[in-house]
Design a protein around this motif. Structure first.
Motif, PDB file in Angstrom:
ATOM      1  N   LEU A  63       0.791  -1.079   0.017  1.00 19.42           N
ATOM      2  CA  LEU A  63      -0.015  -0.050  -0.084  1.00 19.42           C
ATOM      3  C   LEU A  63       0.788   1.212   0.002  1.00 19.42           C
ATOM      4  N   PRO A  64       0.325   2.352  -0.624  1.00 14.05           N
ATOM      5  CA  PRO A  64       1.064   3.554  -0.717  1.00 14.05           C
ATOM      6  C   PRO A  64       1.493   4.012   0.710  1.00 14.05           C
ATOM      7  N   GLU A  65       2.789   4.452   1.074  1.00 17.73           N
ATOM      8  CA  GLU A  65       3.272   4.976   2.163  1.00 17.73           C
ATOM      9  C   GLU A  65       3.381   4.090   3.533  1.00 17.73           C
ATOM     10  N   ALA A  66       3.166   2.797   2.970  1.00 15.18           N
ATOM     11  CA  ALA A  66       3.312   1.871   4.233  1.00 15.18           C
ATOM     12  C   ALA A  66       4.572   1.387   4.381  1.00 15.18           C
ATOM     13  N   VAL A  67       5.114   1.096   5.651  1.00 21.72           N
ATOM     14  CA  VAL A  67       6.512   0.906   5.893  1.00 21.72           C
ATOM     15  C   VAL A  67       6.623  -0.293   7.172  1.00 21.72           C
ATOM     16  N   LEU A  68       7.538  -0.884   7.357  1.00 21.17           N
ATOM     17  CA  LEU A  68       7.602  -1.796   8.490  1.00 21.17           C
ATOM     18  C   LEU A  68       7.492  -0.673   9.863  1.00 21.17           C
ATOM     19  N   PHE A  69       6.906  -1.093  10.840  1.00 12.31           N
ATOM     20  CA  PHE A  69       6.661  -0.258  11.896  1.00 12.31           C
ATOM     21  C   PHE A  69       7.708  -0.077  12.849  1.00 12.31           C
ATOM     22  N   ASP A  70       7.946   1.218  13.391  1.00 13.30           N
ATOM     23  CA  ASP A  70       9.276   1.403  13.991  1.00 13.30           C
ATOM     24  C   ASP A  70       8.787   2.219  15.205  1.00 13.30           C
ATOM     25  N   PRO A  71       8.243   1.669  16.088  1.00  9.26           N
ATOM     26  CA  PRO A  71       7.373   2.486  17.216  1.00  9.26           C
ATOM     27  C   PRO A  71       8.284   3.650  18.090  1.00  9.26           C
ATOM     28  N   ALA A  72       9.550   3.154  18.147  1.00 13.28           N
ATOM     29  CA  ALA A  72      10.568   3.975  18.790  1.00 13.28           C
ATOM     30  C   ALA A  72      11.148   5.176  17.739  1.00 13.28           C
ATOM     31  N   GLY A  73      11.030   4.900  16.392  1.00 13.26           N
ATOM     32  CA  GLY A  73      11.599   5.985  15.629  1.00 13.26           C
ATOM     33  C   GLY A  73      12.956   5.972  15.439  1.00 13.26           C
ATOM     34  N   LYS A  74      13.663   4.967  15.935  1.00 14.42           N
ATOM     35  CA  LYS A  74      15.057   5.124  16.028  1.00 14.42           C
ATOM     36  C   LYS A  74      15.925   4.040  14.987  1.00 14.42           C
ATOM     37  N   GLY A  75      14.978   3.667  13.985  1.00 13.69           N
ATOM     38  CA  GLY A  75      15.535   2.954  12.506  1.00 13.69           C
ATOM     39  C   GLY A  75      15.588   1.298  12.995  1.00 13.69           C
ATOM     40  N   ARG A  76      14.797   0.904  13.813  1.00  9.32           N
ATOM     41  CA  ARG A  76      14.933  -0.379  14.320  1.00  9.32           C
ATOM     42  C   ARG A  76      13.192  -0.939  14.139  1.00  9.32           C
ATOM     43  N   PRO A  77      12.970  -0.989  13.031  1.00 14.51           N
ATOM     44  CA  PRO A  77      11.465  -1.645  12.832  1.00 14.51           C
ATOM     45  C   PRO A  77      11.367  -3.167  13.219  1.00 14.51           C
ATOM     46  N   PHE A  78      10.116  -3.252  13.520  1.00 13.21           N
ATOM     47  CA  PHE A  78       9.705  -4.607  13.908  1.00 13.21           C
ATOM     48  C   PHE A  78       9.130  -5.377  12.496  1.00 13.21           C
ATOM     49  N   VAL A  82       3.518  -3.781  10.251  1.00 17.65           N
ATOM     50  CA  VAL A  82       3.368  -2.820   9.152  1.00 17.65           C
ATOM     51  C   VAL A  82       2.835  -1.718   9.687  1.00 17.65           C
ATOM     52  N   ALA A  83       3.422  -0.501   9.180  1.00 18.02           N
ATOM     53  CA  ALA A  83       2.648   0.755   9.604  1.00 18.02           C
ATOM     54  C   ALA A  83       2.046   1.740   8.688  1.00 18.02           C
ATOM     55  N   LEU A  84       0.932   2.126   8.604  1.00 22.27           N
ATOM     56  CA  LEU A  84       0.321   2.573   7.690  1.00 22.27           C
ATOM     57  C   LEU A  84      -0.440   4.159   8.363  1.00 22.27           C
ATOM     58  N   PRO A  85      -0.214   5.248   7.226  1.00 25.79           N
ATOM     59  CA  PRO A  85      -0.626   6.442   7.886  1.00 25.79           C
ATOM     60  C   PRO A  85      -2.061   6.612   7.775  1.00 25.79           C
ATOM     61  N   ALA A  86      -2.627   7.829   8.330  1.00 27.87           N
ATOM     62  CA  ALA A  86      -3.919   7.959   8.289  1.00 27.87           C
ATOM     63  C   ALA A  86      -4.441   7.948   7.031  1.00 27.87           C
ATOM     64  N   SER A  87      -3.697   8.450   5.896  1.00 24.88           N
ATOM     65  CA  SER A  87      -4.234   8.339   4.682  1.00 24.88           C
ATOM     66  C   SER A  87      -4.541   7.083   4.050  1.00 24.88           C
ATOM     67  N   GLN A  88      -4.300   5.994   4.768  1.00 18.58           N
ATOM     68  CA  GLN A  88      -4.455   4.769   4.373  1.00 18.58           C
ATOM     69  C   GLN A  88      -5.573   3.951   5.482  1.00 18.58           C
ATOM     70  N   SER A  89      -6.307   4.889   6.164  1.00 17.87           N
ATOM     71  CA  SER A  89      -7.080   4.274   7.134  1.00 17.87           C
ATOM     72  C   SER A  89      -8.282   3.358   6.699  1.00 17.87           C
ATOM     73  N   GLU A  90      -8.673   3.421   5.376  1.00 17.42           N
ATOM     74  CA  GLU A  90      -9.762   2.787   4.804  1.00 17.42           C
ATOM     75  C   GLU A  90      -9.314   1.292   4.885  1.00 17.42           C
ATOM     76  N   HIS A  91      -8.032   1.016   4.964  1.00 14.22           N
ATOM     77  CA  HIS A  91      -7.456  -0.221   4.862  1.00 14.22           C
ATOM     78  C   HIS A  91      -7.436  -1.133   6.508  1.00 14.22           C
ATOM     79  N   TRP A  92      -7.204   0.149   7.529  1.00 12.81           N
ATOM     80  CA  TRP A  92      -7.245  -0.417   8.748  1.00 12.81           C
ATOM     81  C   TRP A  92      -8.055  -1.500   9.388  1.00 12.81           C
ATOM     82  N   PRO A  93      -9.355  -1.482   9.023  1.00 11.35           N
ATOM     83  CA  PRO A  93     -10.292  -2.592   9.672  1.00 11.35           C
ATOM     84  C   PRO A  93      -9.843  -3.902   9.117  1.00 11.35           C
ATOM     85  N   THR A  94      -9.756  -4.070   7.787  1.00 10.53           N
ATOM     86  CA  THR A  94      -9.325  -5.208   7.124  1.00 10.53           C
ATOM     87  C   THR A  94      -8.050  -5.902   7.786  1.00 10.53           C
TER      88      THR A  94
END
Length: 104
Positions: A63-78, A82-94
């Protein structure tokens, strides 16, 4: 709808009856299943645990703008998240439903 409202709808409507509860993780709002976080909302970004290499994980990362989730923002993603911005919130429920399936 704000990111918080979408998140509330997922907990209250989309995942109702699936054994989930609201909680906290990484200093953020989370969706918990069996005491473990499967989704969270941090900095208006929806983090969802889908399992690295799964079809749902690959689809979410495509999905556009999706990245691996890095909760601390320190370059160590889980790798399983996957992290999705609010612009992709239509996909969040699925994706939240896919996270419940992945956790079982």
């Amino acid at each position: 709808m704000t990111a918080d409202e979408v998140f509330d709808d997922i907990v209250d409507d989309d995942l109702a009856g699936r054994g989930v509860s609201a909680g906290k993780m990484f200093g953020a709002r989370a969706i918990m299943l069996d005491g473990k976080a499967i989704c969270c909302l941090k900095r208006a970004e929806f983090g969802v645990k889908l399992g690295a290499g799964s079809a749902a994980h690959e689809k979410a990362l495509a999905l556009p703008e999706a990245v691996l989730f890095d909760p601390a923002g320190k370059g160590r993603p889980f790798k399983d998240w996957v992290a999705l911005p609010a612009s992709q919130s239509e996909h969040w429920p699925t994706l939240a439903q896919a996270a419940v399936q992945a956790a079982h």
